[in-house]
Design a protein around this motif. Sequence first.
Motif, PDB file in Angstrom:
ATOM      1  N   VAL A 238      33.676  55.908  55.208  1.00 48.51           N
ATOM      2  CA  VAL A 238      34.299  56.429  56.220  1.00 48.51           C
ATOM      3  C   VAL A 238      34.410  57.821  55.670  1.00 48.51           C
ATOM      4  O   VAL A 238      34.199  58.443  57.801  1.00 48.51           O
ATOM      5  N   ILE A 239      34.064  58.734  55.186  1.00 45.81           N
ATOM      6  CA  ILE A 239      34.181  60.542  55.709  1.00 45.81           C
ATOM      7  C   ILE A 239      32.853  60.343  56.625  1.00 45.81           C
ATOM      8  O   ILE A 239      33.140  61.887  57.464  1.00 45.81           O
ATOM      9  N   GLN A 240      31.537  60.187  56.842  1.00 46.25           N
ATOM     10  CA  GLN A 240      30.640  60.416  56.949  1.00 46.25           C
ATOM     11  C   GLN A 240      31.151  59.906  58.707  1.00 46.25           C
ATOM     12  O   GLN A 240      30.743  61.224  59.607  1.00 46.25           O
ATOM     13  N   PRO A 241      31.255  58.980  59.647  1.00 41.92           N
ATOM     14  CA  PRO A 241      31.184  57.581  60.764  1.00 41.92           C
ATOM     15  C   PRO A 241      32.294  59.085  61.082  1.00 41.92           C
ATOM     16  O   PRO A 241      32.310  59.629  62.389  1.00 41.92           O
ATOM     17  N   VAL A 242      33.283  59.165  60.823  1.00 46.49           N
ATOM     18  CA  VAL A 242      34.852  59.759  60.986  1.00 46.49           C
ATOM     19  C   VAL A 242      35.065  61.109  61.302  1.00 46.49           C
ATOM     20  O   VAL A 242      34.949  61.524  62.144  1.00 46.49           O
ATOM     21  N   MET A 243      33.962  62.034  60.220  1.00 48.82           N
ATOM     22  CA  MET A 243      33.010  63.331  60.551  1.00 48.82           C
ATOM     23  C   MET A 243      32.936  64.024  61.591  1.00 48.82           C
ATOM     24  O   MET A 243      33.302  64.419  62.110  1.00 48.82           O
ATOM     25  N   MET A 244      31.946  62.969  61.210  1.00 52.68           N
ATOM     26  CA  MET A 244      30.578  63.402  63.158  1.00 52.68           C
ATOM     27  C   MET A 244      31.821  62.864  64.688  1.00 52.68           C
ATOM     28  O   MET A 244      31.378  63.538  65.440  1.00 52.68           O
ATOM     29  N   LEU A 245      32.265  61.785  64.131  1.00 51.00           N
ATOM     30  CA  LEU A 245      33.093  61.217  65.559  1.00 51.00           C
ATOM     31  C   LEU A 245      34.440  62.607  65.739  1.00 51.00           C
ATOM     32  O   LEU A 245      34.183  62.749  67.644  1.00 51.00           O
ATOM     33  N   LEU A 246      34.718  63.228  64.745  1.00 49.65           N
ATOM     34  CA  LEU A 246      35.665  64.121  64.856  1.00 49.65           C
ATOM     35  C   LEU A 246      34.646  65.808  65.391  1.00 49.65           C
ATOM     36  O   LEU A 246      35.059  66.102  66.268  1.00 49.65           O
ATOM     37  N   LEU A 247      33.912  65.442  65.344  1.00 52.60           N
ATOM     38  CA  LEU A 247      32.608  66.776  65.231  1.00 52.60           C
ATOM     39  C   LEU A 247      32.109  66.885  66.878  1.00 52.60           C
ATOM     40  O   LEU A 247      32.008  67.739  67.588  1.00 52.60           O
ATOM     41  N   ASN A 248      31.509  65.247  66.857  1.00 51.47           N
ATOM     42  CA  ASN A 248      31.179  65.314  68.310  1.00 51.47           C
ATOM     43  C   ASN A 248      32.312  66.008  69.614  1.00 51.47           C
ATOM     44  O   ASN A 248      32.356  66.144  70.520  1.00 51.47           O
ATOM     45  N   VAL A 249      33.400  64.693  68.942  1.00 53.78           N
ATOM     46  CA  VAL A 249      34.672  64.824  69.913  1.00 53.78           C
ATOM     47  C   VAL A 249      34.947  66.175  69.984  1.00 53.78           C
ATOM     48  O   VAL A 249      35.352  66.999  71.268  1.00 53.78           O
ATOM     49  N   THR A 250      34.710  67.411  69.277  1.00 51.94           N
ATOM     50  CA  THR A 250      35.400  69.065  69.207  1.00 51.94           C
ATOM     51  C   THR A 250      33.982  69.400  69.814  1.00 51.94           C
ATOM     52  O   THR A 250      34.490  70.422  70.781  1.00 51.94           O
ATOM     53  N   SER A 251      32.828  69.087  70.175  1.00 54.22           N
ATOM     54  CA  SER A 251      31.850  70.194  70.447  1.00 54.22           C
ATOM     55  C   SER A 251      32.081  68.830  72.428  1.00 54.22           C
ATOM     56  O   SER A 251      31.632  70.473  73.193  1.00 54.22           O
ATOM     57  N   ILE A 252      32.312  67.904  72.626  1.00 51.16           N
ATOM     58  CA  ILE A 252      32.486  67.719  74.149  1.00 51.16           C
ATOM     59  C   ILE A 252      34.003  68.289  73.841  1.00 51.16           C
ATOM     60  O   ILE A 252      33.947  69.409  75.210  1.00 51.16           O
ATOM     61  N   ALA A 253      35.452  68.368  73.796  1.00 50.91           N
ATOM     62  CA  ALA A 253      35.808  69.355  73.714  1.00 50.91           C
ATOM     63  C   ALA A 253      36.002  70.860  74.574  1.00 50.91           C
ATOM     64  O   ALA A 253      36.225  71.260  75.273  1.00 50.91           O
ATOM     65  N   ILE A 254      35.014  71.340  73.107  1.00 52.96           N
ATOM     66  CA  ILE A 254      34.458  72.358  73.375  1.00 52.96           C
ATOM     67  C   ILE A 254      33.979  72.894  74.412  1.00 52.96           C
ATOM     68  O   ILE A 254      34.187  73.781  75.184  1.00 52.96           O
ATOM     69  N   THR A 255      33.280  71.740  74.948  1.00 55.51           N
ATOM     70  CA  THR A 255      32.239  72.288  76.145  1.00 55.51           C
ATOM     71  C   THR A 255      33.156  72.018  77.169  1.00 55.51           C
ATOM     72  O   THR A 255      32.102  72.594  78.013  1.00 55.51           O
ATOM     73  N   TRP A 256      33.487  70.875  77.468  1.00 54.25           N
ATOM     74  CA  TRP A 256      34.798  70.248  78.692  1.00 54.25           C
ATOM     75  C   TRP A 256      35.524  72.219  78.833  1.00 54.25           C
ATOM     76  O   TRP A 256      35.188  72.429  80.016  1.00 54.25           O
ATOM     77  N   PHE A 257      36.672  73.024  78.194  1.00 52.32           N
ATOM     78  CA  PHE A 257      36.955  73.492  78.705  1.00 52.32           C
ATOM     79  C   PHE A 257      36.577  74.984  78.544  1.00 52.32           C
ATOM     80  O   PHE A 257      36.535  76.424  78.989  1.00 52.32           O
ATOM     81  N   GLY A 258      34.565  74.907  78.058  1.00 51.19           N
ATOM     82  CA  GLY A 258      34.555  75.922  77.849  1.00 51.19           C
ATOM     83  C   GLY A 258      33.990  76.058  78.842  1.00 51.19           C
ATOM     84  O   GLY A 258      33.521  78.152  79.535  1.00 51.19           O
ATOM     85  N   GLY A 259      33.333  75.761  79.583  1.00 50.50           N
ATOM     86  CA  GLY A 259      32.826  75.378  80.755  1.00 50.50           C
ATOM     87  C   GLY A 259      33.122  75.706  81.906  1.00 50.50           C
ATOM     88  O   GLY A 259      33.116  76.668  82.611  1.00 50.50           O
ATOM     89  N   TRP A 260      34.313  74.874  81.699  1.00 51.82           N
ATOM     90  CA  TRP A 260      35.723  76.000  83.050  1.00 51.82           C
ATOM     91  C   TRP A 260      36.472  76.816  82.228  1.00 51.82           C
ATOM     92  O   TRP A 260      36.132  77.719  83.837  1.00 51.82           O
ATOM     93  N   ARG A 261      36.184  77.474  81.476  1.00 51.95           N
ATOM     94  CA  ARG A 261      36.034  78.877  81.414  1.00 51.95           C
ATOM     95  C   ARG A 261      35.413  80.519  81.933  1.00 51.95           C
ATOM     96  O   ARG A 261      34.816  81.119  81.977  1.00 51.95           O
ATOM     97  N   ILE A 262      33.672  79.357  81.991  1.00 51.23           N
ATOM     98  CA  ILE A 262      32.405  79.993  81.986  1.00 51.23           C
ATOM     99  C   ILE A 262      32.671  80.381  83.679  1.00 51.23           C
ATOM    100  O   ILE A 262      32.088  81.248  84.298  1.00 51.23           O
ATOM    101  N   ALA A 263      33.319  79.124  84.600  1.00 50.93           N
ATOM    102  CA  ALA A 263      33.454  78.971  85.708  1.00 50.93           C
ATOM    103  C   ALA A 263      33.793  79.568  86.817  1.00 50.93           C
ATOM    104  O   ALA A 263      34.037  80.219  87.484  1.00 50.93           O
ATOM    105  N   GLN A 264      35.240  80.825  85.585  1.00 45.31           N
ATOM    106  CA  GLN A 264      36.135  81.263  85.639  1.00 45.31           C
ATOM    107  C   GLN A 264      35.619  82.520  85.057  1.00 45.31           C
ATOM    108  O   GLN A 264      36.946  83.290  85.513  1.00 45.31           O
TER     109      GLN A 264
END
Length: 578
Positions: A238-264
Amino acid sequence: MFKILKNLKPFSTMIFFILLFIFGQAMAELALPTLMSDVVNNGMMQGDTGYILTYGGYMLLVALGSSLCSIIGAFFSAKVALGVGKNLRDMVFTRVENYSLHEFDKLGTASLITRTTNDIVQIQTVLVMMLRFMIYAPVMCIGGIVMAVSRDKGLTVILLVVIPVLLAFMGAVSLAVMPLFKSMQKKLDRLNMVLRENLTGIRVIRAFNKLNHEHNRFKDANGDLTNTAIKANQTMAVIQPVMMLLLNVTSIAITWFGGWRIAQNNMQIGDMMAFIQYAMQIMFSFVMVAVMFVMIPRAQASAERVNEVLEMEPEILDPEERRPSGGKTGFVAFENVSFYYPGAEQPALSNITFEAGPGEVTAIIGGTGSGKSTLINMIPRFYDASQGAVFVDSINVKDFSQEELRNKIGFVPQSAVLFSGSITENLSYGKMNATEEEICHAAEIAQASDFIADMPDGFDTIIAQGGTNVSGGQKQRLSIARALVRKPEIYIFDDSFSALDFKTDAKLRAALKNETGNAAVIIVAQRVSTVMDADQILVLDDGELVGMGTHKELLQSCQVYREIVSSQLSEEEMNTYE
């Protein structure tokens, strides 16, 4: 586990270099996202090809350095772990060699095999992980957090949300899998025990047509272990899929908020890319630590089992000082000896007193369970007397070192044991420098020369494991020859003539008289014909010495002996021998 870690001391220099290289690997990997950020911000965004090539070259060198450090660190980690495993196996084997029969019975042969093999492999596996990750994971975690904050403090809020979720998940997995790993070792013991019983008892199993029954026993033990292992691995999976899910969610969140901060205009693209890399490194470091701590309970269970072997003090120990010899070579005496098996309410032997001198044959006879084998096992100190004392050469056996005592004895066990190897190697087992003449002479006395000569390679014929390519009688004669090669002061034959026909038995005992003339000979036997010519016969009944004397004397004075004789000889034969 901490007790096992003491065995790392001989490898301290190597461990220092492991930590050095692992630290170098971590620092190199922490530097790569920063270099990548500089390439993006100052090279790609500025269109500076020279800057890209220069810093790209730096990244290649750092990556190469990281790879080299990783390879060297992994090599030395494996070397240390395998070295510790080798030392542990040696320590366990040495300790087990010094165990009395009681300690063997207490732990069990199957369990001792598992502890020496599988349990130590589990310890090795975790040691490799600890040596590689105990520095790497903390450095990557702390360094990643510092570097991520230096890139952008605002995005660290995402890490403050994700990391607690990751820790809670890993904690739940650890709690679920720990009991499973602990139970797996006990179930592996059970599987080994069933397998060993099947392999050693295959003749009995086939004779009683119990193949299906034993197959079901093995199937149940194997299935029990397999189901537990599957459950543990499913939980770990169970560790690997949940870990990949958290990594991908984290990457999306960083890209989302990072893109907003880059735009600013509060952040650069390269910094956001570096931040994502550092977030991944931080989360992977937590996973490494979590996986290591999930594996530690299984290694901890194994370490406890290994420590139990190493910490169990043998009951039979060598004395600090040896008393001077009494001058009687090949002399055995029991004085008021009683013996209790551990936990038994009734003694196996009660107040046994007798003497056996050099040049004399002492025979021991009695019903099943009367204590015959227990009595002779006390001479080489396989067991120690609970009360009274056993003497060899007028010295208490407890005052000998075990090696010195057993060098005086030629022991032929009730169940003949041969080792894989040639006949010559088996016969010279008790005297490694035995000459060919000595070996041939011993085989001739033991009535083994004829069947050895009929074998394809004679004395060079290979004995299969457990002696399965020779008959029971041949095994016994080879065991007797092995004792004769040693030329000891005391011969002990524990029902060693039972598989021989009457003719071979008589010829062998006649030949033994000339060979063992200056030694004490103690024979345990069931046949009256084997013991009736002895200088003295001890009659045991329910652990008590109920008669002692010659055959004729005992026929007149000992009812138990007369009953044994009458069960084997006719009245006419009894009168003839009288």
